[in-house]
Structures are given as C-alpha cells and as structure tokens.
Design a protein around this motif. Structure first.
Motif, PDB file in Angstrom:
ATOM      1  N   MET A 238       0.782  -1.250   0.102  1.00 47.62           N
ATOM      2  CA  MET A 238      -0.035   0.030  -0.102  1.00 47.62           C
ATOM      3  C   MET A 238       0.859   1.232  -0.037  1.00 47.62           C
ATOM      4  N   LYS A 239       0.383   2.415  -0.749  1.00 49.77           N
ATOM      5  CA  LYS A 239       1.477   3.447  -0.932  1.00 49.77           C
ATOM      6  C   LYS A 239       0.460   4.567  -0.078  1.00 49.77           C
ATOM      7  N   TYR A 240       1.159   5.366   0.586  1.00 55.43           N
ATOM      8  CA  TYR A 240       0.424   6.492   1.646  1.00 55.43           C
ATOM      9  C   TYR A 240       0.950   7.898   1.044  1.00 55.43           C
ATOM     10  N   THR A 241       0.225   8.766   1.078  1.00 53.40           N
ATOM     11  CA  THR A 241       0.495  10.279   1.156  1.00 53.40           C
ATOM     12  C   THR A 241      -0.124  10.656   2.571  1.00 53.40           C
ATOM     13  N   LEU A 242       0.606  11.634   3.216  1.00 50.77           N
ATOM     14  CA  LEU A 242       0.344  11.913   4.607  1.00 50.77           C
ATOM     15  C   LEU A 242       0.240  13.454   4.333  1.00 50.77           C
ATOM     16  N   MET A 243      -0.681  14.292   4.781  1.00 53.23           N
ATOM     17  CA  MET A 243      -0.913  15.531   4.801  1.00 53.23           C
ATOM     18  C   MET A 243      -0.983  15.973   6.555  1.00 53.23           C
ATOM     19  N   ILE A 244      -0.063  16.830   7.048  1.00 50.86           N
ATOM     20  CA  ILE A 244      -0.461  17.239   8.350  1.00 50.86           C
ATOM     21  C   ILE A 244      -0.666  18.935   8.573  1.00 50.86           C
ATOM     22  N   ASN A 245      -1.651  18.950   9.166  1.00 47.47           N
ATOM     23  CA  ASN A 245      -1.992  20.464   9.108  1.00 47.47           C
ATOM     24  C   ASN A 245      -1.559  21.399  10.495  1.00 47.47           C
ATOM     25  N   GLU A 246      -1.357  20.370  11.376  1.00 44.98           N
ATOM     26  CA  GLU A 246      -1.062  21.364  12.572  1.00 44.98           C
ATOM     27  C   GLU A 246       0.239  21.193  13.236  1.00 44.98           C
ATOM     28  N   GLY A 247       0.798  22.037  13.880  1.00 45.54           N
ATOM     29  CA  GLY A 247       2.145  22.173  14.510  1.00 45.54           C
ATOM     30  C   GLY A 247       2.388  20.993  15.346  1.00 45.54           C
ATOM     31  N   PRO A 248       3.799  20.592  15.740  1.00 44.09           N
ATOM     32  CA  PRO A 248       4.382  19.695  16.527  1.00 44.09           C
ATOM     33  C   PRO A 248       3.832  19.655  17.938  1.00 44.09           C
ATOM     34  N   TYR A 249       3.502  20.737  18.386  1.00 46.59           N
ATOM     35  CA  TYR A 249       3.219  20.831  19.622  1.00 46.59           C
ATOM     36  C   TYR A 249       1.675  21.284  20.076  1.00 46.59           C
ATOM     37  N   GLN A 250       0.851  21.677  18.991  1.00 51.30           N
ATOM     38  CA  GLN A 250      -0.545  22.048  19.312  1.00 51.30           C
ATOM     39  C   GLN A 250      -1.433  21.144  19.875  1.00 51.30           C
ATOM     40  N   ARG A 251      -1.369  19.929  19.041  1.00 53.44           N
ATOM     41  CA  ARG A 251      -2.205  18.631  19.343  1.00 53.44           C
ATOM     42  C   ARG A 251      -1.506  17.419  19.507  1.00 53.44           C
ATOM     43  N   GLN A 252      -2.092  16.346  18.962  1.00 49.01           N
ATOM     44  CA  GLN A 252      -1.552  15.312  18.818  1.00 49.01           C
ATOM     45  C   GLN A 252      -1.220  14.854  17.214  1.00 49.01           C
ATOM     46  N   SER A 253      -1.865  15.642  16.269  1.00 51.85           N
ATOM     47  CA  SER A 253      -1.573  15.407  15.063  1.00 51.85           C
ATOM     48  C   SER A 253      -0.312  15.056  14.075  1.00 51.85           C
ATOM     49  N   SER A 254       0.413  15.814  14.819  1.00 55.63           N
ATOM     50  CA  SER A 254       1.858  15.463  14.344  1.00 55.63           C
ATOM     51  C   SER A 254       2.479  14.238  14.657  1.00 55.63           C
ATOM     52  N   ASP A 255       2.331  14.043  16.078  1.00 61.23           N
ATOM     53  CA  ASP A 255       2.526  12.681  16.645  1.00 61.23           C
ATOM     54  C   ASP A 255       1.978  11.468  15.924  1.00 61.23           C
ATOM     55  N   THR A 256       0.733  11.711  15.976  1.00 64.51           N
ATOM     56  CA  THR A 256       0.067  10.585  15.227  1.00 64.51           C
ATOM     57  C   THR A 256       0.399  10.292  13.777  1.00 64.51           C
ATOM     58  N   ALA A 257       0.533  11.306  13.233  1.00 64.08           N
ATOM     59  CA  ALA A 257       1.225  10.864  11.817  1.00 64.08           C
ATOM     60  C   ALA A 257       2.589  10.520  11.672  1.00 64.08           C
ATOM     61  N   LEU A 258       3.440  10.861  12.796  1.00 65.70           N
ATOM     62  CA  LEU A 258       4.834  10.344  12.759  1.00 65.70           C
ATOM     63  C   LEU A 258       4.801   8.759  13.279  1.00 65.70           C
ATOM     64  N   HIS A 259       3.640   8.288  14.256  1.00 64.82           N
ATOM     65  CA  HIS A 259       3.515   6.891  14.729  1.00 64.82           C
ATOM     66  C   HIS A 259       2.819   6.004  13.676  1.00 64.82           C
ATOM     67  N   PHE A 260       1.998   6.681  12.933  1.00 61.18           N
ATOM     68  CA  PHE A 260       1.500   6.083  11.833  1.00 61.18           C
ATOM     69  C   PHE A 260       2.639   5.756  10.520  1.00 61.18           C
ATOM     70  N   ALA A 261       3.271   6.635  10.345  1.00 59.42           N
ATOM     71  CA  ALA A 261       4.291   6.622   9.176  1.00 59.42           C
ATOM     72  C   ALA A 261       5.445   5.548   9.680  1.00 59.42           C
ATOM     73  N   ARG A 262       5.702   5.469  10.797  1.00 65.80           N
ATOM     74  CA  ARG A 262       6.675   4.412  11.338  1.00 65.80           C
ATOM     75  C   ARG A 262       6.037   2.934  11.165  1.00 65.80           C
ATOM     76  N   ALA A 263       4.843   2.922  11.685  1.00 62.46           N
ATOM     77  CA  ALA A 263       4.286   1.831  11.696  1.00 62.46           C
ATOM     78  C   ALA A 263       3.899   0.943  10.025  1.00 62.46           C
ATOM     79  N   VAL A 264       3.672   2.068   9.145  1.00 62.49           N
ATOM     80  CA  VAL A 264       3.429   1.361   7.788  1.00 62.49           C
ATOM     81  C   VAL A 264       4.698   1.108   7.252  1.00 62.49           C
ATOM     82  N   LEU A 265       5.608   1.949   7.536  1.00 65.22           N
ATOM     83  CA  LEU A 265       6.874   1.788   7.152  1.00 65.22           C
ATOM     84  C   LEU A 265       7.526   0.131   7.591  1.00 65.22           C
TER      85      LEU A 265
END
Length: 130
Positions: A1-28
C-alpha cells in the motif's frame, strides 16, 4: 500500500503530528510505502530547525528529520504557509533578502502541486489535523 500524508497542525499544538509520525513508522515497518508527507497550514512548523523544546519533551521535528533520513522520505513544506510563518530554505531566504534560513534537514519547500501529485500516486491519502 502506498500512502501520502498531509499534516495541518504544528508539532506541539495537538496530537496530529505525533499521530502521523507513529502512523508513518508503523506502515514503513510493515513494508508499505510513504510517497510523501506534506505539511500545510500550521503543520509547516514541523520543519523549523529553530524550535527548541525542553530536553524531556518529545523532539517531534527531529523525529521527522530522522525518519526522512532513515527511509528516504519526501517531507514537503508548503511554500505559502511557510512564508506566512517565517520558515524558509537557503534559496528563498536569499531571494527575500533574509540573513538566514531555518528549514530543518530532510525537509524541502514546494507548492500544493506536490500534495496533488502525491495523492495521485498513492493508494490512500490521510489527513492529520483540522
């Protein structure tokens, strides 16, 4: 499966960047491909090298940079959103007459076309953050 990720929030605003980072690590780790990670709106703040979080806090920007190095990820910062937030690479800093740049290693600045291209090439495009 091929993914493109879009992140709309800063690293310390909410959990979005953290969640995307964990997701990217998991799929890789599962052998999938991340075609592109596109940082938009306040998400461009993930690409600044001038943020200095406390040592005992999550080092999200550096984690993205490290992941990009380890997996040859294409981390793209939206140029319009970056300019509004004072994030620039060396080429753009020179063009704008600025005395320095602040783009973290592993990131590059480009336009929304990169998001479209990544979405066309991917099987799935996931958006993290409002």
């Amino acid at each position: 499966m091929k993914y493109t990720l879009m992140i709309n929030e800063g690293p310390y605003q909410r959990q979005s960047s953290d969640t995307a980072l964990h997701f990217a690590r998991a799929v890789l780790a599962k052998g999938h491909e991340v075609i592109r990670v596109f940082f938009y709106h306040d998400g461009v703040n993930n690409g600044t090298r001038l943020s200095v979080p406390p040592r005992d806090d999550r080092q999200i920007q550096q984690a993205w940079s490290d992941l990009a190095k380890a997996h040859s990820l294409d981390l793209v910062i939206c140029i319009a959103a970056a300019q509004r937030r004072g994030i620039t690479d060396a080429k753009e800093a020179k063009r704008q007459g600025l005395d320095t740049d602040n783009l973290l290693e592993g990131f590059r600045i480009s336009g929304l076309g990169q998001l479209i291209e990544g979405s066309v090439e991917a099987d799935r495009t996931l958006v993290f953050g409002g």
